[in-house]
Design a protein around this motif. Structure first.
Motif, PDB file in Angstrom:
ATOM      1  N   MET A 110      22.296   1.962 -33.894  1.00 23.86           N
ATOM      2  CA  MET A 110      22.720   1.124 -32.784  1.00 23.86           C
ATOM      3  C   MET A 110      22.386  -0.331 -33.088  1.00 23.86           C
ATOM      4  SD  MET A 110      24.232   1.546 -29.861  1.00 23.86           S
ATOM      5  CE  MET A 110      23.888   3.204 -29.294  1.00 23.86           C
ATOM      6  N   PHE A 111      23.313  -1.232 -32.753  1.00 22.08           N
ATOM      7  CA  PHE A 111      23.145  -2.651 -33.021  1.00 22.08           C
ATOM      8  C   PHE A 111      23.281  -3.437 -31.709  1.00 22.08           C
ATOM      9  CE2 PHE A 111      24.914  -0.461 -36.656  1.00 22.08           C
ATOM     10  CZ  PHE A 111      24.133  -0.900 -37.716  1.00 22.08           C
ATOM     11  N   THR A 112      23.065  -4.756 -31.796  1.00 23.84           N
ATOM     12  CA  THR A 112      23.178  -5.591 -30.606  1.00 23.84           C
ATOM     13  C   THR A 112      24.301  -6.610 -30.700  1.00 23.84           C
ATOM     14  OG1 THR A 112      21.650  -7.305 -31.404  1.00 23.84           O
ATOM     15  CG2 THR A 112      20.685  -5.409 -30.267  1.00 23.84           C
ATOM     16  N   GLY A 113      24.889  -6.768 -31.894  1.00 21.06           N
ATOM     17  CA  GLY A 113      25.936  -7.771 -32.050  1.00 21.06           C
ATOM     18  C   GLY A 113      25.396  -9.172 -32.236  1.00 21.06           C
ATOM     19  N   ILE A 114      24.101  -9.296 -32.507  1.00 22.94           N
ATOM     20  CA  ILE A 114      23.505 -10.593 -32.808  1.00 22.94           C
ATOM     21  C   ILE A 114      23.344 -10.682 -34.329  1.00 22.94           C
ATOM     22  CG2 ILE A 114      21.557 -12.143 -32.438  1.00 22.94           C
ATOM     23  CD1 ILE A 114      23.226 -11.569 -29.936  1.00 22.94           C
ATOM     24  N   ARG A 171      32.724 -14.028 -47.304  1.00 24.97           N
ATOM     25  CA  ARG A 171      31.537 -14.112 -46.468  1.00 24.97           C
ATOM     26  C   ARG A 171      31.606 -13.026 -45.396  1.00 24.97           C
ATOM     27  NH1 ARG A 171      28.769 -18.789 -47.305  1.00 24.97           N
ATOM     28  NH2 ARG A 171      27.036 -17.417 -46.736  1.00 24.97           N
ATOM     29  N   VAL A 172      30.459 -12.473 -45.053  1.00 24.00           N
ATOM     30  CA  VAL A 172      30.406 -11.374 -44.083  1.00 24.00           C
ATOM     31  C   VAL A 172      29.223 -11.541 -43.144  1.00 24.00           C
ATOM     32  CG1 VAL A 172      31.599  -9.650 -45.491  1.00 24.00           C
ATOM     33  CG2 VAL A 172      29.140  -9.972 -45.777  1.00 24.00           C
ATOM     34  N   ASN A 173      29.377 -11.012 -41.921  1.00 26.17           N
ATOM     35  CA  ASN A 173      28.297 -10.995 -40.950  1.00 26.17           C
ATOM     36  C   ASN A 173      27.448  -9.752 -41.174  1.00 26.17           C
ATOM     37  OD1 ASN A 173      29.302 -13.321 -39.611  1.00 26.17           O
ATOM     38  ND2 ASN A 173      30.753 -12.054 -38.492  1.00 26.17           N
ATOM     39  N   LEU A 174      26.123  -9.923 -41.230  1.00 23.71           N
ATOM     40  CA  LEU A 174      25.216  -8.812 -41.487  1.00 23.71           C
ATOM     41  C   LEU A 174      24.202  -8.662 -40.359  1.00 23.71           C
ATOM     42  CD1 LEU A 174      24.445  -9.500 -45.276  1.00 23.71           C
ATOM     43  CD2 LEU A 174      26.146  -7.930 -44.323  1.00 23.71           C
ATOM     44  N   GLU A 175      23.918  -7.410 -39.998  1.00 18.69           N
ATOM     45  CA  GLU A 175      22.911  -7.129 -38.968  1.00 18.69           C
ATOM     46  C   GLU A 175      22.259  -5.785 -39.250  1.00 18.69           C
ATOM     47  OE1 GLU A 175      22.393  -6.198 -34.176  1.00 18.69           O
ATOM     48  OE2 GLU A 175      24.401  -6.536 -35.004  1.00 18.69           O
ATOM     49  N   VAL A 223      30.040  -9.542 -34.000  1.00 17.94           N
ATOM     50  CA  VAL A 223      29.409 -10.548 -33.140  1.00 17.94           C
ATOM     51  C   VAL A 223      29.630 -10.177 -31.678  1.00 17.94           C
ATOM     52  CG1 VAL A 223      29.247 -13.001 -32.576  1.00 17.94           C
ATOM     53  CG2 VAL A 223      29.885 -12.300 -34.897  1.00 17.94           C
ATOM     54  N   SER A 224      28.547 -10.026 -30.922  1.00 19.81           N
ATOM     55  CA  SER A 224      28.637  -9.729 -29.497  1.00 19.81           C
ATOM     56  C   SER A 224      29.083 -10.977 -28.742  1.00 19.81           C
ATOM     57  CB  SER A 224      27.270  -9.272 -28.970  1.00 19.81           C
ATOM     58  OG  SER A 224      27.301  -9.119 -27.559  1.00 19.81           O
ATOM     59  N   ALA A 284      28.370 -21.815 -36.683  1.00 20.87           N
ATOM     60  CA  ALA A 284      27.641 -22.172 -37.896  1.00 20.87           C
ATOM     61  C   ALA A 284      27.062 -20.976 -38.626  1.00 20.87           C
ATOM     62  CB  ALA A 284      26.520 -23.153 -37.548  1.00 20.87           C
ATOM     63  N   LEU A 285      26.694 -19.933 -37.885  1.00 24.44           N
ATOM     64  CA  LEU A 285      25.929 -18.836 -38.485  1.00 24.44           C
ATOM     65  C   LEU A 285      26.709 -17.543 -38.681  1.00 24.44           C
ATOM     66  CD1 LEU A 285      22.508 -19.296 -36.649  1.00 24.44           C
ATOM     67  CD2 LEU A 285      23.237 -20.218 -38.844  1.00 24.44           C
ATOM     68  N   THR A 286      28.002 -17.517 -38.338  1.00 26.44           N
ATOM     69  CA  THR A 286      28.809 -16.315 -38.534  1.00 26.44           C
ATOM     70  C   THR A 286      30.138 -16.678 -39.183  1.00 26.44           C
ATOM     71  OG1 THR A 286      30.090 -16.308 -36.464  1.00 26.44           O
ATOM     72  CG2 THR A 286      27.837 -15.457 -36.359  1.00 26.44           C
ATOM     73  N   THR A 287      30.864 -15.651 -39.602  1.00 26.80           N
ATOM     74  CA  THR A 287      32.166 -15.884 -40.226  1.00 26.80           C
ATOM     75  C   THR A 287      33.206 -16.378 -39.230  1.00 26.80           C
ATOM     76  OG1 THR A 287      32.823 -13.576 -39.872  1.00 26.80           O
ATOM     77  CG2 THR A 287      31.776 -14.103 -41.977  1.00 26.80           C
ATOM     78  N   LEU A 288      32.920 -16.290 -37.940  1.00 34.19           N
ATOM     79  CA  LEU A 288      33.885 -16.760 -36.949  1.00 34.19           C
ATOM     80  C   LEU A 288      34.076 -18.269 -37.021  1.00 34.19           C
ATOM     81  CD1 LEU A 288      33.035 -14.538 -33.845  1.00 34.19           C
ATOM     82  CD2 LEU A 288      34.724 -14.182 -35.649  1.00 34.19           C
ATOM     83  N   GLY A 289      33.153 -18.953 -37.679  1.00 37.36           N
ATOM     84  CA  GLY A 289      33.308 -20.390 -37.862  1.00 37.36           C
ATOM     85  C   GLY A 289      34.323 -20.754 -38.924  1.00 37.36           C
ATOM     86  N   ILE A 290      34.655 -19.795 -39.806  1.00 41.86           N
ATOM     87  CA  ILE A 290      35.578 -20.096 -40.911  1.00 41.86           C
ATOM     88  C   ILE A 290      36.870 -19.288 -40.851  1.00 41.86           C
ATOM     89  CG2 ILE A 290      33.752 -20.838 -42.482  1.00 41.86           C
ATOM     90  CD1 ILE A 290      33.790 -18.095 -43.751  1.00 41.86           C
ATOM     91  N   LYS A 291      36.959 -18.340 -39.923  1.00 44.95           N
ATOM     92  CA  LYS A 291      38.196 -17.572 -39.781  1.00 44.95           C
ATOM     93  C   LYS A 291      39.319 -18.495 -39.299  1.00 44.95           C
ATOM     94  CE  LYS A 291      36.941 -13.152 -40.493  1.00 44.95           C
ATOM     95  NZ  LYS A 291      37.674 -12.131 -41.272  1.00 44.95           N
TER      96      LYS A 291
END
Length: 212
Positions: A1-5, A80-84, A143-144, A165-172
């Motif tokens: 289980m994750f939180t999306g952060i 680049r990828v988001n990792l959690e 990303v939550s 700044a901290l996720t790939t959503l800034g460059i999509k």
């Protein structure tokens, strides 16, 4: 289980094509610290199992089913990828309950920047539209986020500078695919109602039995 952060902005270092699968090697010094074989790490919102780790990188095998249902098949060395890492029991739930089980993919339709945030419009598959509501939660590439507007075939999200700044959503960019996971609680409620179960009535009955 994750939180999306999202904890770390990682990078794909190698992709090996296998028979009906792919093997990814990803760099993420933070999320691999203490990670071992069999642990889970979410990559762009997809829960993957760690095969091995070394020098701040980890390897994960991705079966064809996952490639078909997510945007991971488009990843290449340098992506680049988001990792959690999974949430720890007893920790703070910073986002919302995220399983890492992608429900479908959407496409970035537009980006509208402003002084302090950016509005992003994302296409919404027809089969997921009923689970997305204004001010509700949705996971985009792991990303939550809170839904600003929910339409029949799209939704919008508002991204703050930290998320940009901290996720790939800034460059999509418009046209890029993203992984979507809707709120699992909505799916459970739908399933119960379809079976003719009234969750509120069931709860009331349980309360009466307790009072006795």
């Amino acid at each position: 289980m994750f939180t999306g952060i999202v904890e770390e902005l990682g990078e794909v270092t190698a992709v090996e094509q296998l028979q009906e699968a792919s093997r990814f090697r990803l760099r993420g010094p933070l999320v691999t610290d203490g990670a071992k074989h069999g642990d889970s790490i979410a990559v762009n919102g997809v829960c993957l199992t760690v095969v091995d780790t070394a020098d701040g990188e980890f390897t994960a095998d991705v079966m064809q089913e996952t490639l078909n249902r997510s945007s991971l098949g488009a990843l290449r060395p340098g992506s680049r990828v988001n990792l959690e890492r999974p949430m720890a029991l007893g920790g703070r739930l910073g986002g919302h309950l995220v399983q890492g089980h992608v429900d479908g993919t959407g496409t970035i339709l537009s980006r509208t920047p402003s002084e302090h945030w950016e509005i992003v419009k994302v296409s919404l598959p027809e089969n997921l539209a009923r689970y997305v509501v204004e001010k509700g939660s949705i996971t985009v590439d792991g990303v939550s986020l809170t839904v600003v507007e929910a339409a029949a075939d799209y939704f919008t999200i508002s991204l703050i500078p930290t998320t940009l700044a901290l996720t790939t959503l800034g460059i999509k960019q418009p046209g890029d695919p993203v992984n979507l996971e809707v709120d699992v609680l909505a799916k459970y409620v739908e399933r119960l109602l379809a079976a003719g179960v009234d969750p509120l009535a069931a709860h009331a009955d349980e309360a009466k039995e307790t009072d006795r």
